[in-house]
Structures are given as C-alpha cells and as structure tokens.
Design an enzyme around this catalytic site. Structure first.
Site, mmCIF file in Angstrom:
data_model
loop_
_atom_site.group_PDB
_atom_site.id
_atom_site.type_symbol
_atom_site.label_atom_id
_atom_site.label_comp_id
_atom_site.label_asym_id
_atom_site.label_seq_id
_atom_site.Cartn_x
_atom_site.Cartn_y
_atom_site.Cartn_z
ATOM 1 C CB ALA A 70 -0.917 -0.007 1.226
ATOM 2 N N GLY A 116 -0.096 -5.522 0.326
ATOM 3 C CA GLY A 116 -1.097 -5.453 -0.721
ATOM 4 C C GLY A 116 -0.666 -6.126 -2.001
ATOM 5 C CD GLU A 119 -3.896 -7.720 1.739
ATOM 6 O OE1 GLU A 119 -4.717 -7.982 2.633
ATOM 7 O OE2 GLU A 119 -3.492 -6.562 1.511
ATOM 8 C CD GLU A 141 0.016 -6.084 5.304
ATOM 9 O OE1 GLU A 141 -0.438 -6.047 4.150
ATOM 10 O OE2 GLU A 141 0.472 -7.130 5.824
ATOM 11 C CG MET A 328 31.300 -6.964 21.476
ATOM 12 S SD MET A 328 29.592 -6.888 20.899
ATOM 13 C CE MET A 328 29.640 -5.417 19.893
ATOM 14 C CG ASP A 347 42.516 -12.085 20.512
ATOM 15 O OD1 ASP A 347 43.278 -11.900 21.486
ATOM 16 O OD2 ASP A 347 41.286 -11.969 20.582
ATOM 17 C CB VAL A 404 40.749 -4.656 22.714
ATOM 18 C CG1 VAL A 404 41.425 -5.206 21.471
ATOM 19 C CG2 VAL A 404 40.996 -3.159 22.845
ATOM 20 C CD GLU A 406 34.409 -0.145 26.193
ATOM 21 O OE1 GLU A 406 33.710 0.827 26.484
ATOM 22 O OE2 GLU A 406 35.020 -0.228 25.113
ATOM 23 C CE LYS A 411 37.992 0.371 24.302
ATOM 24 N NZ LYS A 411 37.542 -0.517 23.227
ATOM 25 C CB SER A 433 29.670 0.487 24.603
ATOM 26 O OG SER A 433 30.282 0.106 25.814
#
Length: 719
Positions: A70, A116, A119, A141, A328, A347, A404, A406, A411, A433
């Site tokens: 739609a 739609g 449909e 929908e 992560m 790593d 790596v 926190e 880092k 984060s």
C-alpha cells in the site's frame, strides 16, 4: 493493442486471447497500491469483463519487483476510520471482480510481493514466482501497527489453514520464493521471466474455468474452520499467548486474531467486511502512527543517507581488520565476511583468533540447519576470515575496527600498533560503547581518520551501528564509515562525541532506574513486568545481567576516574550501590557467570529464574509502588535523557534519536522512539509529570531545559 493507461497498467492481448496486465507506475522505482494504480487496474478489469474473446489474464510487473504494498503516505495521513474502511473495501471489491471475472487469472511474480502486493496475488487463481533469492513474499503489516486490509486475513487462512497462516501475519514473516511455494502460497516456481510467462500461459490453457477455493460450494477449510475441534484448543490459548508477547501494546495483534477467528465462522464476503473494520481501527490508532512515523519515514530517511556528509563519493571496504576476537570482534568479522569483505581477525594469540573464527562457523552451521545456507556458502564465507596474531597481516586494510576490552591504555596500544601497518588514508575505528572517541583518538597519529563504530551484541542479529564523530574526525572518514555500515546491511545513526554517546547513555537510565526500584524495596518480578508492560523487550534486571554487572562496575569506576581527572564532581545514582553490592559483596556478576539477579541453569534449555536471595538482600517495602508509577519511571528516565542528548547536540536528528532508541536497546517500538514518546504524551504533560517524579525521586527526573522551552512554545519534535 491500445493500452488502458500506458503509464500505469499496460493492457496487452495476444492472438490466443490472453491479456497481460503489466503494472508499471511512472516516476517510481517500485509499484505501490494507490489510486494511480488501482484506477487503471479497475478500468482494465472492466475491459476484461466486457470482452468475451478474453480467454485468460496474467498480472505481472514492469518493475524489478512485483508490488511493494500500500501507499503508506496515504495510510499515514488518514485520521478518520470511515476513510480507512472505504479504502480497504474499494481494494477488496477490485480483487473480487478480478477473481470472479470468469477467466483464469495468474499472478506472474517477477519479484517481491509484500502486503497489498501479495494480497493482489492471492486474488488471482494461480501464482507463479521466479525463484530469485532476493524476492520476498509475505504480509508484514503488523510491523507498522497495521493488518492486511486487502483480504489477506481471509484468503490466506482459507488457502493454507488457520494455524499455518496466523504466524505469518502475527509476526510479519517474509518468505523466500521456495518457502512460499512450500507453504502453499506460491503454486509454481520459474527459472526466469520467459519460463514464468510460459508456465502462466500453459496453466491458463489447462484451466479455462477455475474457481477460487472459497467460492467453491464444496469448499472445506484446510485444517478446519474456527469452530472445528482441531482449532478449538488453539483458539483457547492463542489470545493469551499473543498477549504474553505483546503485553497489549499492539492492537494489530489482537485485531489479526479477531479477523481470522471471526472470518472462520462466517462466509468469505462477510469476513472481508469484518477485516475492513479492524483495519480501520488499526489505521487511526496512535500505535500505527508512531510506528509508521519511525519505522517507515524516519528509518527510510536514515537509509537514504540523511546523516551522511554531502558531496563525497560512495565507497566500499574491500579488506577489514578486526582487533580482538572476542564475541564482539568475532561478530563484526562474521557480518563483514557475510557481506563479501575480506577480514583479518587479530588477537593476542593465534588460538584466540581461531576461536573467533569458530564463532562464525557456528553461526553458519545454524544457517545451514535452517536451510538458509549451503555448505559451499559456509566455506566461501569462512575463507574470507583470516585469523592471526601478526599485525603485519593488517597491511592493505581499508578499515580497522578495534574491539578490545574497555580499557583506555589497551585501546591506545593496539591503535598504535595497527596504524603502523596501514596506508595513510586507512580508517581506524573503535567499537567502544562508553569511552569518548576524542580521548581515544589521542593515541592516533591521524585523528582525522579515527572514528567510533559502536556495534550491539549479538552483532549478527542487532540491526544498528552507532557512528561517533570525534572532534577531529573528517567528513570523508564519516562518509566512509557510513558506507561500510550500510555495506554490511546495518542501519547507521550518527552522533557526536560524549560520555556514553547516545545509546549507552540513554539505555543506562532504563536499567539503572530498575535497580533503583529494587533498592527501594519494589518486588523484583513487578519491576521486570513493568518493563515488559511498557513495551521494552526485556525487564531491566534481566537486561543488566545480559550486559554484565561486572562491566557496569568497571564503567562506573572508569567514570569516577575520568571525572576526577577533569576536576568535576560525580553525581551518583541510587543504582550504584546495587551494582557494587551484587559484584563485590555477593559475587553475582551477571549472566555470563551464571548468576546475577537471575540464576542461569547450566543445563541446555533450562529457564532462568529470579535469584531467591534477592528478597533477603533487598527487602521488600511494606507499601509497594503502583505498576503505573514504575512504568512511568522506567519510560520517563529514558525519554528525558534522550531529550537532553538532543538538546546537547549529542544526537542531531530526531530520526537518529528515535531509530537509535528502537534498534539500539529496544525502546518500546509501539511508541515510535524515545522522542516520539514525548510527542505522543504531550510535551507540556511530559514536563508536568517529570516535575512530579523529580519531587518524589530526585533530580534525575528534572525535565530537560529544551522540553521546558518546547512546552512554553507549544512545539514538538519534528523529524
């Protein structure tokens, strides 16, 4: 042959009397169901009805896809139920004319048919689809707070059975062509367009007078109608099961159930009218307005690049480096390899890196079991991931993402070692984060090429990436990071640098308020239920366990240190004492350790349970808070913090704020995002209620200055 409307529906009749109706709307990349298409389609059906020489009809598309559904713009603008009811009835009348025109009608599905579009296909006697792995079929929908209004809730259950149809509509599942064929929604698969059209003509020749199942006097429901014993048990529990997932926050869920149940005890045409009434109810509901505004318009604007710098050529990452092969890092490597990118997974030891690659192998094995991938596909994806412990292998990388622990020093060390191997214009990104990007960029020899890319766990399932600009991040770096996020199929939001950025900062208010309630003596189960009733996917205590209490304690300690170094006073939160007690005193650091606010059974398939010891450690208050009060606290804490982020320029667009809240930490989708929650509540009412909460529970509920100003001006957040 003269066309009905050469710019919308082409009408071509061949020597065998077969008419091909080709949907091809001008000025659009996809066909959508609106007056510009339905009017000429109605005219074409009238010509078919009046022409006795027409032997059959093929409905196909001149676009890459069949029909997207739609016209959401029109549906969103509707405010009167009568208008929405009329829209549904008009479309259904068109389909009834098509399927009862007395000629065989085949839907030739050259691509995606959703909503739609499907449909319309269900209104044809036979459906043939090209077996294209990119094509999708379904009735999604419900994801916009709506229900199928073109007869979908009536045709689909009558075609494949009530119990098979309900999950497709209640969950908005989108199927590939082979899956749709297996479910009985598509009748045949074709290898290409010519094969599809040949099969359509052959079916028409073999079936000159078909009748839809529901129009057959001998029709029997597959698996029984709503009154049948086979479905009685299902109907006895279906509403409660649905409510256990939706908590009554999504009217479309209850309305879909009602459409199917009521449609299952009446004739087809009555069922269609019932559907139109429930459809109208959904269209004018605040929930559909919230969800369409955020998940259609705002998400669409983000995906079109509204937060991407202008004038910079789009690019692709060909070789990616990932520093850290934990969950992560391994997840980032996995989704990048899935997107066809060569990945170097680094790593401290080769064994660690190999374990990170094995994580991807496990996910690919699951995909094979579900029939979504072949063994060859798995081998191709794994071949793109190179595990290593040697920084020299990063040479030639366009982008390196650090994932790596926190810790600022760690880092900084890996950033320097990685940059020593990279070309001058290569980008280094941090997956932090919480730690400010500008501070982390100090370890970089080229901070203009340093940026934040905050992924969410688990990376393979979470759709969002938060891109964080440092003070020296260049527009070119931002553009290339934005392009990479879209390259791997994620949704990017762009934020400015600040502690916790946007998502972590606002998300924290939800779990912290839950912990504050626990400290005050609220029943832990009531706290969890309040979160679920509000529309959050998980209660705050369970979510804190997922994130890890030990990580939260580490962040608190790091925040204390940073504030001291900056000469600032740190304003504590009542939840801090709960975190410290759980980790330091009770040794319950979270889900990963098997013990937090919940106990996690070691046996596979075991259900987590709230830790019985919580009652002794956090005694229940004699007077328990009202459920509505707890819901307000959990929601207002988040929305007010989101408004502060917008006020401070941490997040620059309403769209990024709303989509970031829904996709980042699951802010109640039915509210349309954290800022839309304020709009819908009413800015002035929100400010008034915030002041009441501030008076009772403290300064953290003090309304953002921007909200106070908006309340005076009578303004709202506009995307």
């Amino acid at each position: 042959m003269e066309a009905t409307n050469p710019s919308a529906v082409r009408f071509d009749k061949d020597a065998d009397g077969i008419v091909t109706l080709t949907l091809d709307m001008p000025g659009r990349s996809m066909n959508v169901l609106n007056e510009a298409l339905s009017a000429p389609l109605g005219d074409a059906i009238a010509r078919i009805e009046q022409d006795a020489t027409v032997k059959g009809v093929i409905v196909s598309s001149g676009k890459k896809e069949f029909l997207a559904g739609a016209d959401i713009d029109k549906v969103y603008a509707m405010t009167q139920a009568e208008e929405a009811y009329a829209l549904a009835e008009t479309f259904k009348a068109l389909l009834r004319r098509l399927e009862t025109c007395g000629r065989p009608v085949v839907a030739a599905l050259n691509g995606t048919a959703l909503g739609g579009g499907l449909e319309l296909a269900l209104g044809c006697h036979w459906r043939i689809a090209i077996d294209d792995p990119k094509a999708k079929f379904g009735l999604p929908e419900v994801k916009l707070g709506l229900l199928p209004g073109g007869g979908g809730t009536q045709r689909l259950p009558r075609l494949i059975g009530i119990q098979a149809a309900l999950p497709l509509m209640l969950e908005g599942k989108e199927l590939k062509a082979a899956q749709a064929r297996q479910q009985g929604i598509v009748n045949e698969l074709a290898s290409d367009h010519d094969d599809m059209m040949a099969k359509a003509r052959a079916w028409i020749a073999a079936n000159p007078k078909p009748v839809q199942p529901w129009d057959d006097k001998k029709f029997k429901w597959p698996g029984g109608d709503s009154k049948s014993p086979a479905n009685a048990q299902m109907w006895a529990i279906a509403p409660s099961l649905a409510n256990a997932k939706s908590w009554g926050n999504y009217p479309a869920v209850a309305n879909i159930l009602s459409c199917v149940f009521e449609g299952g005890i009446v004739d087809f045409d009555t069922g269609c009218r019932i559907e139109s009434r429930y459809f109208a109810n959904c269209v004018v509901s605040p929930v559909s307005k919230n969800m369409i505004g955020a998940l259609w318009f705002q998400l669409g604007s983000i995906n079109k690049g509204r937060s991407r710098p202008d004038g910079i050529e789009r690019g692709k990452v060909h070789k990616l480096g990932v520093l850290g092969a934990g969950m992560m890092g391994a997840g980032i490597a996995h989704v990048s390899a899935q997107a066809g990118i060569e990945v170097v997974l680094l790593d401290t030891t080769l064994d660690n890196a190999e374990r990170g690659k094995a994580y991807s192998a496990g996910l690919l094995d699951q995909a094979i079991k579900k029939g979504r991938l072949t063994a060859q596909g798995k081998d191709e994806r794994l071949a793109r991931i190179k595990p290593t412990a040697a920084y020299e292998d990063l040479q030639g990388c366009d982008l390196v993402i650090e994932a790596v622990f926190e810790d600022r020093a760690i880092k900084a060390d890996v950033t320097r070692q990685a940059e020593a191997q990279l070309a001058r214009k290569a980008i280094v990104a941090s997956n932090t984060s919480t730690l400010p990007i500008t501070g982390l960029a100090q370890a970089s020899a080229r901070p203009q090429h340093f940026i934040g890319l905050h992924f969410f766990s688990p990376v393979d399932r979470m759709p969002l990436v938060e891109i964080i600009k440092g003070k020296k991040t260049s527009p070119e770096t931002l553009a290339r990071a934005f392009d990479y996020v879209q390259q791997i199929g994620k949704t990017p939001i762009v934020v400015n640098d600040a502690r916790g950025f946007y998502t972590s900062r606002v998300f924290a208010t939800y779990v912290m308020e839950g912990l504050a309630l626990l400290q005050e003596g609220a029943h832990p189960r009531s706290i969890e239920v309040a979160g679920l009733q509000a529309g959050m996917p998980v209660g705050p205590l369970a979510l804190q366990d997922e994130v890890s209490l030990s990580l939260s304690l580490h962040i608190l300690e790091q925040t204390h240190k940073d504030f001291e170094a900056e000469g600032k006073a740190y304003a504590g939160h009542p939840a801090n004492a709960v975190i410290e007690k759980m980790v330091r005193t009770l040794d319950r650091p979270g889900k990963k350790a098997g013990r937090g606010f919940y106990d996690y059974p070691s046996a596979a398939g075991g259900q987590k349970q709230l830790w019985p010891g919580l009652a002794a450690q956090f005694p229940l208050a004699a007077a328990q808070p009202a459920q509505a009060e707890m819901i307000d606290r959990l929601m207002f804490a988040q929305a007010n913090e989101a408004a502060k982020c917008y006020e401070e320029g941490v997040v620059e667009s309403v769209a990024d704020a709303n989509i970031g809240s829904i996709f980042g930490w699951g802010f109640a989708p039915q509210q349309g995002g954290a800022l839309q929650f304020i709009n819908a509540y009413g800015v002035a009412r929100f400010v008034k209620r915030s002041r009441e909460l501030e008076k009772r529970y403290g300064a953290r509920f003090k309304p953002a200055r921007l909200l106070v100003k908006m309340a005076k001006d009578g303004s709202r957040f506009d995307a």
